[in-house]
Design an enzyme around this catalytic site. Sequence first.
Site, PDB file in Angstrom:
ATOM      1  N   GLU A   1       0.866  -1.187   0.000  1.00 22.13           N
ATOM      2  CA  GLU A   1       0.000   0.000   0.000  1.00 22.13           C
ATOM      3  C   GLU A   1       0.898   1.231   0.000  1.00 22.13           C
ATOM      4  O   GLU A   1       2.104   1.113   0.244  1.00 22.13           O
ATOM      5  CB  GLU A   1      -0.860   0.006   1.271  1.00 22.13           C
TER       6      GLU A   1
ATOM      7  N   ARG B   1      10.040 -15.295  -3.301  1.00 26.66           N
ATOM      8  CA  ARG B   1      11.436 -14.824  -3.316  1.00 26.66           C
ATOM      9  C   ARG B   1      12.338 -15.774  -4.084  1.00 26.66           C
ATOM     10  O   ARG B   1      13.334 -15.341  -4.678  1.00 26.66           O
ATOM     11  CB  ARG B   1      11.909 -14.619  -1.874  1.00 26.66           C
TER      12      ARG B   1
ATOM     13  N   GLN C   1      44.162  -8.441 -19.266  1.00 22.18           N
ATOM     14  CA  GLN C   1      43.904  -8.932 -17.908  1.00 22.18           C
ATOM     15  C   GLN C   1      42.795  -8.146 -17.204  1.00 22.18           C
ATOM     16  O   GLN C   1      42.031  -8.709 -16.412  1.00 22.18           O
ATOM     17  CB  GLN C   1      45.182  -8.870 -17.072  1.00 22.18           C
TER      18      GLN C   1
ATOM     19  N   ILE D   1      32.227  -3.352 -19.793  1.00 17.17           N
ATOM     20  CA  ILE D   1      32.985  -4.100 -20.810  1.00 17.17           C
ATOM     21  C   ILE D   1      32.577  -3.656 -22.216  1.00 17.17           C
ATOM     22  O   ILE D   1      33.405  -3.589 -23.126  1.00 17.17           O
ATOM     23  CB  ILE D   1      32.794  -5.623 -20.601  1.00 17.17           C
TER      24      ILE D   1
ATOM     25  N   GLY E   1      31.720  -0.659 -22.919  1.00 14.00           N
ATOM     26  CA  GLY E   1      32.086   0.757 -23.085  1.00 14.00           C
ATOM     27  C   GLY E   1      30.876   1.565 -23.534  1.00 14.00           C
ATOM     28  O   GLY E   1      29.750   1.313 -23.088  1.00 14.00           O
ATOM     29  N   GLY E   2      31.118   2.502 -24.465  1.00 16.11           N
ATOM     30  CA  GLY E   2      30.030   3.377 -24.930  1.00 16.11           C
ATOM     31  C   GLY E   2      28.850   2.599 -25.500  1.00 16.11           C
ATOM     32  O   GLY E   2      27.689   2.986 -25.322  1.00 16.11           O
TER      33      GLY E   2
ATOM     34  N   GLU F   1       9.160  -7.846  -3.609  1.00 16.94           N
ATOM     35  CA  GLU F   1       9.020  -9.072  -2.793  1.00 16.94           C
ATOM     36  C   GLU F   1      10.012  -9.091  -1.625  1.00 16.94           C
ATOM     37  O   GLU F   1      10.563 -10.127  -1.251  1.00 16.94           O
ATOM     38  CB  GLU F   1       9.084 -10.321  -3.677  1.00 16.94           C
ATOM     39  N   GLY F   2      10.196  -7.904  -1.053  1.00 17.83           N
ATOM     40  CA  GLY F   2      11.099  -7.735   0.084  1.00 17.83           C
ATOM     41  C   GLY F   2      12.428  -7.179  -0.374  1.00 17.83           C
ATOM     42  O   GLY F   2      13.175  -7.832  -1.095  1.00 17.83           O
TER      43      GLY F   2
HETATM   44  N1  COS Z   1       7.417 -16.711   6.822  1.00 25.48           N
HETATM   45  C1  COS Z   1       6.380 -17.103   7.572  1.00 25.48           C
HETATM   46  N2  COS Z   1       5.881 -16.352   8.570  1.00 25.48           N
HETATM   47  C2  COS Z   1       6.488 -15.170   8.802  1.00 25.48           C
HETATM   48  C3  COS Z   1       7.582 -14.713   8.058  1.00 25.48           C
HETATM   49  C4  COS Z   1       8.053 -15.552   7.030  1.00 25.48           C
HETATM   50  N3  COS Z   1       9.079 -15.196   6.255  1.00 25.48           N
HETATM   51  N4  COS Z   1       7.959 -13.498   8.523  1.00 25.48           N
HETATM   52  C5  COS Z   1       7.133 -13.211   9.528  1.00 25.48           C
HETATM   53  N5  COS Z   1       6.255 -14.218   9.704  1.00 25.48           N
HETATM   54  C6  COS Z   1       5.198 -14.305  10.692  1.00 25.48           C
HETATM   55  C7  COS Z   1       5.777 -14.268  12.095  1.00 25.48           C
HETATM   56  O1  COS Z   1       6.083 -15.579  12.530  1.00 25.48           O
HETATM   57  C8  COS Z   1       4.643 -13.658  12.880  1.00 25.48           C
HETATM   58  O2  COS Z   1       3.668 -14.654  13.109  1.00 25.48           O
HETATM   59  P1  COS Z   1       2.737 -14.692  14.418  1.00 25.48           P
HETATM   60  O3  COS Z   1       1.348 -14.544  13.887  1.00 25.48           O
HETATM   61  O4  COS Z   1       2.960 -16.011  14.995  1.00 25.48           O
HETATM   62  O5  COS Z   1       3.103 -13.554  15.309  1.00 25.48           O
HETATM   63  C9  COS Z   1       4.045 -12.680  11.899  1.00 25.48           C
HETATM   64  O6  COS Z   1       4.404 -13.123  10.607  1.00 25.48           O
HETATM   65  C10 COS Z   1       4.500 -11.261  12.088  1.00 25.48           C
HETATM   66  O7  COS Z   1       5.904 -11.277  12.027  1.00 25.48           O
HETATM   67  P2  COS Z   1       6.818 -10.220  12.736  1.00 25.48           P
HETATM   68  O8  COS Z   1       6.325  -9.947  14.121  1.00 25.48           O
HETATM   69  O9  COS Z   1       8.206 -10.684  12.577  1.00 25.48           O
HETATM   70  O10 COS Z   1       6.493  -8.920  11.850  1.00 25.48           O
HETATM   71  P3  COS Z   1       7.367  -7.659  11.550  1.00 25.48           P
HETATM   72  O11 COS Z   1       6.447  -6.599  11.167  1.00 25.48           O
HETATM   73  O12 COS Z   1       8.359  -7.404  12.640  1.00 25.48           O
HETATM   74  O13 COS Z   1       8.282  -8.062  10.273  1.00 25.48           O
HETATM   75  C11 COS Z   1       8.699  -8.773   8.053  1.00 25.48           C
HETATM   76  C12 COS Z   1       7.906  -8.943   9.328  1.00 25.48           C
HETATM   77  C13 COS Z   1       9.599  -7.548   8.009  1.00 25.48           C
HETATM   78  C14 COS Z   1       9.581 -10.007   7.879  1.00 25.48           C
HETATM   79  C15 COS Z   1       7.602  -8.717   7.002  1.00 25.48           C
HETATM   80  O14 COS Z   1       6.797  -7.583   7.222  1.00 25.48           O
HETATM   81  C16 COS Z   1       8.096  -8.692   5.590  1.00 25.48           C
HETATM   82  O15 COS Z   1       8.439  -9.724   5.030  1.00 25.48           O
HETATM   83  N6  COS Z   1       8.088  -7.495   4.971  1.00 25.48           N
HETATM   84  C17 COS Z   1       8.377  -7.353   3.575  1.00 25.48           C
HETATM   85  C18 COS Z   1       7.090  -7.526   2.840  1.00 25.48           C
HETATM   86  C19 COS Z   1       7.329  -7.603   1.383  1.00 25.48           C
HETATM   87  O16 COS Z   1       8.011  -8.489   0.894  1.00 25.48           O
HETATM   88  N7  COS Z   1       6.704  -6.681   0.676  1.00 25.48           N
HETATM   89  C20 COS Z   1       6.698  -6.685  -0.739  1.00 25.48           C
HETATM   90  C21 COS Z   1       5.299  -6.988  -1.143  1.00 25.48           C
HETATM   91  S1  COS Z   1       5.124  -7.888  -2.576  1.00 25.48           S
HETATM   92  S2  COS Z   1       5.947  -6.767  -3.959  1.00 25.48           S
END
Ligand code: COS
Length: 392
Positions: free
Chosen positions: A128, A244, A280, A338, A340-341, A364-365
């Site tokens: 979002e 990922r 090289q 490699i 160049g231009g 995706e993170g």
């Molecule tokens: N796989 C499975 N479960 C996961 C997980 C993973 N990789 N990462 C977190 N969780 C679960 C945790 O176990 C926790 O579960 P509970 O319900 O038991 O509490 C819950 O998700 C929340 O996790 P957490 O407390 O660690 O949340 P945070 O906000 O601190 O951080 C991250 C979570 C940063 C890892 C998560 O928000 C993330 O992956 N962010 C990136 C999102 C992303 O990829 N965005 C791009 C969108 S698609 S283009």
Amino acid sequence: MFSLELSEEQRLIQQTARDFAQSEIEPTAIERDKTGEFPHEIVRKLGELGFMGMMVAPEWGGSGLDTISYVLALVEVSKADASVGVIMSVNNSLVCWPLETYGTTEQKERYLRDLATGRKLGAFCLSEPEAGSDATRQSTLAVRGDGGWILNGTKNWITNGTTADLYVVFAQTDRTKGHRGITAFLIERGTEGFVPGKKEDKLGIRSSDTCSIGLTNVFVPDSNVLGDIGEGFRIAMNTLNGGRIGIAAQAVGIAEAAFEAALAYSQQRKTFGKPICEHQAIQMKLADMSVRLEAARLLLLKAAWLRDRGERYIKAASHAKLFASQTAVQLALEAIQIHGGYGYVREYKVERYLRDAKITEIYEGTSEIQHIIIARELLREVGYASPQPVTN
Ligand code: COS
């Protein structure tokens, strides 16, 4: 022990993908990059080849293959055109997988067969305007209506956004429960109040279609809730773990393309009376590129292998995504150097590799998020118990 031997079937999939990608995708990639035209016909053919639902069970129209076969195919497709790679990756990893894993039989009947055969296309709507890396902070709100839910909010950076037929959309159904109050919904294109915005004008992957989506009083019937109420964040995280691996494959594909272009050019181009591959300075670059590429490939295959064995693969997926995306950017930069231009102009494809590679470090993170995930997994493995929750 991690084993590298590919089966006969995996080799065949790789070869089929390579032949198709080089004959049907690569020749028109530069043109699509210029026009931004969505590759409808290519996606249709990928569906016919069984590449749009590669890991989906045959009973739902998929190819019933393993993750290794999937990444081998995705590397080949992305090597030819990373825009096509991301379209394929999102449909397979971010839409077919959660639908097959969490969907009801009735939902699969309605949607999965069409998605897995490429007759329809899917999109994944988690991000979002104010929730990207911190994906728990969903502002899209779902309130109870008669026989379903009414959704309001905005989703951002949606791949396949204006083209998709089915959207997996995450929304907050209970604010008091934080991330445990998020639910996943299936929304069809054309649903009243669900309005994709204009296509983003992006640096790279220009023929993939990215947009924001506005939701205004969108009614979603109970039959279109994916998984349980409040299970949405878990679905999103588990889906992204697999996603990922897909992005790592896309990055390896771009890196391979950059490396091969550089290796070929270095044998043709002469300076100081000999091909530059004999200098090289260039040999050092090519050698470094090949090491990084090989390492990225191995990390990718290891993550896919662990997943296929049903083992925990969260850390391996982040290792692969982090390293492969950085490798794609570095190798594209070196390929330009490699050349160049010639590397700096649109007529040669290496500048596109750099523009396409950059996004793999973001979506995706981000790389920063991959570091966090890896570190948390490391601490979990050694049984570290934080006196406070590990938050950032
Ligand atoms: N796989 C499975 N479960 C996961 C997980 C993973 N990789 N990462 C977190 N969780 C679960 C945790 O176990 C926790 O579960 P509970 O319900 O038991 O509490 C819950 O998700 C929340 O996790 P957490 O407390 O660690 O949340 P945070 O906000 O601190 O951080 C991250 C979570 C940063 C890892 C998560 O928000 C993330 O992956 N962010 C990136 C999102 C992303 O990829 N965005 C791009 C969108 S698609 S283009």
